[in-house]
Scaffold this motif. Structure first.
Motif, PDB file in Angstrom:
ATOM      1  N   PHE A 203     -57.440 -65.647 -22.334  1.00 61.07           N
ATOM      2  CA  PHE A 203     -56.681 -64.407 -22.193  1.00 61.07           C
ATOM      3  C   PHE A 203     -57.220 -63.572 -21.026  1.00 61.07           C
ATOM      4  O   PHE A 203     -56.442 -62.979 -20.259  1.00 61.07           O
ATOM      5  CB  PHE A 203     -56.734 -63.605 -23.485  1.00 61.07           C
ATOM      6  N   GLN A 204     -58.527 -63.518 -20.901  1.00 65.58           N
ATOM      7  CA  GLN A 204     -59.129 -62.763 -19.799  1.00 65.58           C
ATOM      8  C   GLN A 204     -58.698 -63.343 -18.455  1.00 65.58           C
ATOM      9  O   GLN A 204     -58.392 -62.599 -17.516  1.00 65.58           O
ATOM     10  CB  GLN A 204     -60.654 -62.783 -19.918  1.00 65.58           C
ATOM     11  N   TYR A 205     -58.654 -64.658 -18.385  1.00 60.33           N
ATOM     12  CA  TYR A 205     -58.241 -65.286 -17.136  1.00 60.33           C
ATOM     13  C   TYR A 205     -56.773 -65.015 -16.848  1.00 60.33           C
ATOM     14  O   TYR A 205     -56.395 -64.717 -15.710  1.00 60.33           O
ATOM     15  CB  TYR A 205     -58.499 -66.796 -17.193  1.00 60.33           C
ATOM     16  N   ALA A 206     -55.929 -65.105 -17.869  1.00 59.12           N
ATOM     17  CA  ALA A 206     -54.496 -64.843 -17.682  1.00 59.12           C
ATOM     18  C   ALA A 206     -54.266 -63.444 -17.126  1.00 59.12           C
ATOM     19  O   ALA A 206     -53.338 -63.223 -16.340  1.00 59.12           O
ATOM     20  CB  ALA A 206     -53.756 -65.017 -19.002  1.00 59.12           C
ATOM     21  N   ALA A 207     -55.115 -62.497 -17.509  1.00 65.75           N
ATOM     22  CA  ALA A 207     -54.953 -61.105 -17.068  1.00 65.75           C
ATOM     23  C   ALA A 207     -55.736 -60.795 -15.790  1.00 65.75           C
ATOM     24  O   ALA A 207     -55.734 -59.651 -15.342  1.00 65.75           O
ATOM     25  CB  ALA A 207     -55.416 -60.160 -18.177  1.00 65.75           C
ATOM     26  N   SER A 208     -56.371 -61.804 -15.194  1.00 63.76           N
ATOM     27  CA  SER A 208     -57.229 -61.553 -14.037  1.00 63.76           C
ATOM     28  C   SER A 208     -56.474 -61.544 -12.708  1.00 63.76           C
ATOM     29  O   SER A 208     -57.041 -61.167 -11.676  1.00 63.76           O
ATOM     30  CB  SER A 208     -58.337 -62.611 -13.974  1.00 63.76           C
ATOM     31  N   SER A 209     -55.216 -61.936 -12.698  1.00 68.39           N
ATOM     32  CA  SER A 209     -54.453 -61.934 -11.450  1.00 68.39           C
ATOM     33  C   SER A 209     -54.195 -60.504 -10.977  1.00 68.39           C
ATOM     34  O   SER A 209     -53.975 -59.596 -11.785  1.00 68.39           O
ATOM     35  CB  SER A 209     -53.112 -62.647 -11.644  1.00 68.39           C
ATOM     36  N   GLU A 210     -54.204 -60.334  -9.672  1.00 65.72           N
ATOM     37  CA  GLU A 210     -53.882 -59.024  -9.104  1.00 65.72           C
ATOM     38  C   GLU A 210     -52.439 -58.624  -9.396  1.00 65.72           C
ATOM     39  O   GLU A 210     -52.076 -57.452  -9.268  1.00 65.72           O
ATOM     40  CB  GLU A 210     -54.105 -59.048  -7.591  1.00 65.72           C
ATOM     41  N   PHE A 211     -51.627 -59.585  -9.807  1.00 70.03           N
ATOM     42  CA  PHE A 211     -50.220 -59.319 -10.087  1.00 70.03           C
ATOM     43  C   PHE A 211     -49.932 -59.157 -11.584  1.00 70.03           C
ATOM     44  O   PHE A 211     -48.774 -59.149 -12.001  1.00 70.03           O
ATOM     45  CB  PHE A 211     -49.349 -60.455  -9.537  1.00 70.03           C
ATOM     46  N   PHE A 212     -50.977 -58.998 -12.367  1.00 71.36           N
ATOM     47  CA  PHE A 212     -50.793 -58.906 -13.819  1.00 71.36           C
ATOM     48  C   PHE A 212     -50.150 -57.581 -14.212  1.00 71.36           C
ATOM     49  O   PHE A 212     -50.482 -56.513 -13.697  1.00 71.36           O
ATOM     50  CB  PHE A 212     -52.126 -59.046 -14.552  1.00 71.36           C
ATOM     51  N   ASN A 213     -49.230 -57.675 -15.152  1.00 71.44           N
ATOM     52  CA  ASN A 213     -48.642 -56.499 -15.790  1.00 71.44           C
ATOM     53  C   ASN A 213     -48.195 -56.933 -17.177  1.00 71.44           C
ATOM     54  O   ASN A 213     -47.367 -57.841 -17.310  1.00 71.44           O
ATOM     55  CB  ASN A 213     -47.453 -55.969 -14.982  1.00 71.44           C
ATOM     56  N   ARG A 214     -48.756 -56.305 -18.209  1.00 80.15           N
ATOM     57  CA  ARG A 214     -48.470 -56.755 -19.583  1.00 80.15           C
ATOM     58  C   ARG A 214     -46.988 -56.687 -19.932  1.00 80.15           C
ATOM     59  O   ARG A 214     -46.517 -57.432 -20.792  1.00 80.15           O
ATOM     60  CB  ARG A 214     -49.280 -55.918 -20.580  1.00 80.15           C
ATOM     61  N   ASP A 215     -46.248 -55.806 -19.254  1.00 82.71           N
ATOM     62  CA  ASP A 215     -44.833 -55.636 -19.598  1.00 82.71           C
ATOM     63  C   ASP A 215     -44.024 -56.912 -19.391  1.00 82.71           C
ATOM     64  O   ASP A 215     -43.018 -57.127 -20.077  1.00 82.71           O
ATOM     65  CB  ASP A 215     -44.219 -54.509 -18.778  1.00 82.71           C
ATOM     66  N   ILE A 216     -44.421 -57.763 -18.456  1.00 80.87           N
ATOM     67  CA  ILE A 216     -43.629 -58.966 -18.197  1.00 80.87           C
ATOM     68  C   ILE A 216     -43.754 -59.982 -19.327  1.00 80.87           C
ATOM     69  O   ILE A 216     -42.967 -60.939 -19.388  1.00 80.87           O
ATOM     70  CB  ILE A 216     -44.022 -59.626 -16.858  1.00 80.87           C
ATOM     71  N   TYR A 217     -44.706 -59.766 -20.246  1.00 81.59           N
ATOM     72  CA  TYR A 217     -44.901 -60.693 -21.367  1.00 81.59           C
ATOM     73  C   TYR A 217     -44.201 -60.231 -22.642  1.00 81.59           C
ATOM     74  O   TYR A 217     -44.026 -61.026 -23.561  1.00 81.59           O
ATOM     75  CB  TYR A 217     -46.398 -60.854 -21.656  1.00 81.59           C
ATOM     76  N   LEU A 218     -43.829 -58.969 -22.707  1.00 82.42           N
ATOM     77  CA  LEU A 218     -43.256 -58.435 -23.935  1.00 82.42           C
ATOM     78  C   LEU A 218     -41.976 -59.177 -24.294  1.00 82.42           C
ATOM     79  O   LEU A 218     -41.141 -59.461 -23.441  1.00 82.42           O
ATOM     80  CB  LEU A 218     -42.967 -56.945 -23.771  1.00 82.42           C
ATOM     81  N   LEU A 219     -41.814 -59.473 -25.578  1.00 80.60           N
ATOM     82  CA  LEU A 219     -40.658 -60.241 -26.022  1.00 80.60           C
ATOM     83  C   LEU A 219     -39.344 -59.538 -25.696  1.00 80.60           C
ATOM     84  O   LEU A 219     -38.344 -60.190 -25.386  1.00 80.60           O
ATOM     85  CB  LEU A 219     -40.748 -60.514 -27.520  1.00 80.60           C
ATOM     86  N   GLU A 220     -39.354 -58.211 -25.742  1.00 81.35           N
ATOM     87  CA  GLU A 220     -38.104 -57.493 -25.460  1.00 81.35           C
ATOM     88  C   GLU A 220     -37.702 -57.605 -23.990  1.00 81.35           C
ATOM     89  O   GLU A 220     -36.556 -57.315 -23.635  1.00 81.35           O
ATOM     90  CB  GLU A 220     -38.214 -56.018 -25.842  1.00 81.35           C
ATOM     91  N   ASN A 221     -38.638 -58.049 -23.146  1.00 82.37           N
ATOM     92  CA  ASN A 221     -38.329 -58.236 -21.732  1.00 82.37           C
ATOM     93  C   ASN A 221     -38.044 -59.692 -21.387  1.00 82.37           C
ATOM     94  O   ASN A 221     -37.928 -60.044 -20.212  1.00 82.37           O
ATOM     95  CB  ASN A 221     -39.480 -57.720 -20.864  1.00 82.37           C
ATOM     96  N   ARG A 222     -37.933 -60.545 -22.411  1.00 80.99           N
ATOM     97  CA  ARG A 222     -37.628 -61.963 -22.204  1.00 80.99           C
ATOM     98  C   ARG A 222     -36.180 -62.224 -22.607  1.00 80.99           C
ATOM     99  O   ARG A 222     -35.594 -61.451 -23.365  1.00 80.99           O
ATOM    100  CB  ARG A 222     -38.551 -62.854 -23.053  1.00 80.99           C
ATOM    101  N   ASN A 223     -35.629 -63.328 -22.130  1.00 81.31           N
ATOM    102  CA  ASN A 223     -34.283 -63.677 -22.571  1.00 81.31           C
ATOM    103  C   ASN A 223     -34.344 -64.250 -23.984  1.00 81.31           C
ATOM    104  O   ASN A 223     -35.425 -64.531 -24.513  1.00 81.31           O
ATOM    105  CB  ASN A 223     -33.606 -64.649 -21.605  1.00 81.31           C
ATOM    106  N   ALA A 224     -33.187 -64.427 -24.602  1.00 80.83           N
ATOM    107  CA  ALA A 224     -33.142 -64.820 -26.016  1.00 80.83           C
ATOM    108  C   ALA A 224     -33.831 -66.156 -26.260  1.00 80.83           C
ATOM    109  O   ALA A 224     -34.587 -66.312 -27.225  1.00 80.83           O
ATOM    110  CB  ALA A 224     -31.686 -64.881 -26.486  1.00 80.83           C
TER     111      ALA A 224
END
Length: 351
Positions: A203-224
């Motif tokens: 998880f730490q590595y997944a969030a280590s990118s300079e382009f990380f933003n938690r909002d892009i992972y939220l289920l409400e921001n994904r398609n069905a």
């Protein structure tokens, strides 16, 4: 089977692709089964690369084992399953799930079968697939960064999708070098290659990118489709909870325009610009062809509609040796010349 024998964990939480009731194995025994499978497959396919895909080093148990097999389209999964002594085989595209008896001295199958997934990978994709499938759901998590930046991190490489509005016009392969893809996406390839002991480290590595933003992972921001899929992923849902518990994570502000990413893509992948420019030119040519020759124009010219119109359009296209030849004819001739060809083909069809 009790947990006291340190063999099984629970008989209702194994892999779910098979009809038999499968088991979770302790990590030690899952690793042992996987190592035995790799040895048998290497004996069956000498010279091919075959890899057991690790989840994370301290994972206490496993409901299945994933094994990547270097193979082309001629790969026979039933042959591989027979070499492993499988009691059940279920195919799903490039993935073949096999059921292996864990303790042969016990006659019953339900509760004594462990699921092993054989994943076929073409030779040119194998290294990238290893990086994508290794370490739990990390490939999927990294893929969200790629998607937000208008690229696609897939099991077979990093791609750029050239679209005409919502239509995919062309797919441009950026790289099948996993380290180069990681660097482009803002990750440290050296740290990735060290591997991960825990989900926390993943998880730490997944969030280590300079382009990380938690909002892009939220289920409400994904398609069905993605919401349904990711809700079933324990690691993905765990990552969402992990993000909720932290207020120190980066929040990259993603530009809305795809064009904002083009200079960075071209910088990291020098071949991209020429392929992108060619796609732009090809799309412009396609639009010019459609503007000059289309079903509406042919319908007005001939009075045909429905299946008859479709049949004549098909005859017109098949009257050329290649699509490129048809495009060249349409763009290089007058409407009168095109009309003459259409009417000739219509007359031949009636005759």
């Amino acid at each position: 089977y009790s947990e006291q024998d340190n063999y099984y964990e629970r008989t209702d939480m194994g892999g779910n692709a098979l009809s038999h009731v499968t088991v979770r194995l302790t990590k030690k025994n899952a690793d042992r089964v996987a190592a035995d499978c790799v040895a048998k497959l290497q004996a069956l396919y000498p010279g091919r690369r075959i890899t057991y895909l690790s989840s994370y080093r301290t994972k206490p148990d496993a409901g299945d084992a994933d094994i990547l097999v270097e193979a082309d389209d001629r790969f026979d999964p039933h042959e591989a399953a027979a070499a492993l002594g499988a009691v059940e085989v279920v195919r799903n595209g490039p993935v073949t799930s096999v059921g292996l008896v864990v303790r042969p001295e016990i006659p019953q199958l339900d509760g004594n079968v462990f699921q092993v997934d054989l994943i076929r990978s073409a030779p040119e994709e194998f290294d990238y697939s290893c990086g994508y499938f290794m370490w739990s759901d990390l490939g999927n998590l990294i893929g969200r960064i790629a998607h937000a930046g208008f690229t696609a991190h897939r099991h077979d490489g990093l791609y750029f999708y050239f679209r005409e509005e919502d239509h995919l016009f062309r797919t441009i392969l950026l790289t099948q070098d996993h380290e180069k893809a990681l660097a482009y996406l803002g990750y440290d390839p050296v740290r990735f290659n060290e591997g991960f002991d825990t989900l926390e480290e993943i998880f730490q590595y997944a969030a280590s990118s300079e382009f990380f933003n938690r909002d892009i992972y939220l289920l409400e921001n994904r398609n069905a489709k993605s919401r349904i899929r990711d809700r079933k992923r324990l690691a993905y849902m765990g990552f969402l909870r992990w993000c909720e518990e932290r207020n120190d994570l980066p929040a990259f502000a993603y530009p809305e325009s795809k064009e904002a990413w083009l200079p960075r893509i071209a910088e990291h992948f020098p071949h991209f610009q020429a392929e992108y420019d060619q796609a732009v030119a090809d799309l412009a040519e396609q639009r010019a062809v459609k503007a000059k020759f289309n079903g509406e124009w042919v319908s007005q010219l001939t009075g045909l509609q429905g299946k008859e119109l479709g049949f004549l359009m098909k005859r017109f296209k098949e009257s050329f040796a290649t699509p490129a030849e048809m495009r060249a004819f349409i763009l290089g001739h007058s409407l009168l010349d095109i009309e003459a060809r259409v009417r000739r083909l219509q007359a031949e069809a009636v005759a």
